[in-house]
Scaffold this active site. Structure first.
Site, mmCIF file in Angstrom:
data_model
loop_
_atom_site.group_PDB
_atom_site.id
_atom_site.type_symbol
_atom_site.label_atom_id
_atom_site.label_comp_id
_atom_site.label_asym_id
_atom_site.label_seq_id
_atom_site.Cartn_x
_atom_site.Cartn_y
_atom_site.Cartn_z
ATOM 1 N N SER A 40 -1.398 41.674 8.125
ATOM 2 C CA SER A 40 -2.116 40.891 9.415
ATOM 3 C C SER A 40 -2.528 42.369 10.216
ATOM 4 O O SER A 40 -1.745 43.155 10.371
ATOM 5 C CB SER A 40 -1.189 40.134 9.799
ATOM 6 O OG SER A 40 -1.708 39.396 11.174
ATOM 7 N N ASP A 41 -3.436 42.075 11.012
ATOM 8 C CA ASP A 41 -3.905 43.112 12.037
ATOM 9 C C ASP A 41 -4.721 42.343 13.039
ATOM 10 O O ASP A 41 -5.258 41.152 12.895
ATOM 11 C CB ASP A 41 -4.903 43.846 11.664
ATOM 12 C CG ASP A 41 -4.753 45.490 12.363
ATOM 13 O OD1 ASP A 41 -4.136 46.203 12.534
ATOM 14 O OD2 ASP A 41 -5.972 45.512 13.111
ATOM 15 N N GLN A 42 -4.412 42.917 14.537
ATOM 16 C CA GLN A 42 -5.026 42.153 15.589
ATOM 17 C C GLN A 42 -5.730 43.275 16.112
ATOM 18 O O GLN A 42 -5.279 44.412 16.549
ATOM 19 C CB GLN A 42 -3.808 41.649 16.191
ATOM 20 C CG GLN A 42 -4.486 40.878 17.638
ATOM 21 C CD GLN A 42 -3.219 40.242 18.435
ATOM 22 O OE1 GLN A 42 -2.588 41.055 19.165
ATOM 23 N NE2 GLN A 42 -2.988 39.025 18.119
ATOM 24 N N ALA A 57 -6.383 38.908 12.057
ATOM 25 C CA ALA A 57 -6.841 38.762 10.618
ATOM 26 C C ALA A 57 -5.645 38.656 9.976
ATOM 27 O O ALA A 57 -4.776 39.299 10.135
ATOM 28 C CB ALA A 57 -7.671 39.846 10.394
#
Length: 195
Positions: A68-70, A105
């Protein structure tokens, strides 16, 4: 059952994943998180979520891996983790009285490496803030590991006028509603019959 791995060193993501009650390991993906030239904030978030998952699955073949990444988007400008007090203050000053879109994401790799990718959007309207308020918040919370410098799960909520999202856990960094569906599709349902 394959091992479930969270490709993250984030304590916030671990705390969220703990809510699902599944056994898992957390492994730092140790990748370069710098945005690429010309990449939009959304593209950066998607690329990094998958790169994190793939890096960890390469070390642990046959596992189910969550990446996950933001990335925060302020009028087309990417706001990542500030890492320092000065950058955190600068981010919050730029964000005051503005609308910021957070792209979170998610990439879940099945044991065979098949990828599912989803995103969750959160739109945050920030309050007008004085320099004094910003400095007091930064000194108290030290949000240096948080994209956009405002932790909604803590005092950062006071900096926000409104939040619109398709998942209340998205802004913290791991959209659990989408993740629950994706894990079911990857063969690891959170509850029997839930996919």
């Amino acid at each position: 059952m394959p091992t479930l791995i969270l490709a993250s060193s984030s304590r916030y993501r671990r705390e969220l994943l703990d809510r699902l009650g599944l056994p898992y390991e957390a492994v730092s993906p140790d990748i370069d998180e710098s945005p690429l030239p010309g990449e939009t904030p959304r593209q950066t978030a998607f690329r990094l979520a998958e790169e994190k998952a793939r890096a960890v699955q390469a070390m642990h073949p046959g596992s189910i891996v969550i990446g996950s990444d933001q990335v925060a988007d302020l009028k087309g400008e990417k706001l990542g983790k500030p890492h320092t007090r000065e950058r955190s203050i600068a981010q919050l000053e730029a964000m005051q009285n503005e609308t910021v879109t957070f792209y979170t994401a998610l990439c879940v790799l099945a044991a065979d490496g098949t990828a599912q990718k989803e995103e969750s959007l959160t739109v945050v309207k920030m309050r007008p803030l004085s320099r004094e308020t910003i400095e007091a918040y930064v000194d108290r919370e030290q949000p240096f590991d948080c994209a956009g410098s405002a932790k909604i799960e803590k005092l950062g909520i006071a900096l926000m006028e409104s939040v619109t999202s398709d998942d209340p856990t998205s802004l913290i960094g791991l959209p659990l509603m989408k993740l629950t569906t994706m894990l079911g599709r990857a063969g690891l349902p959170v509850l029997p019959g839930l996919e």
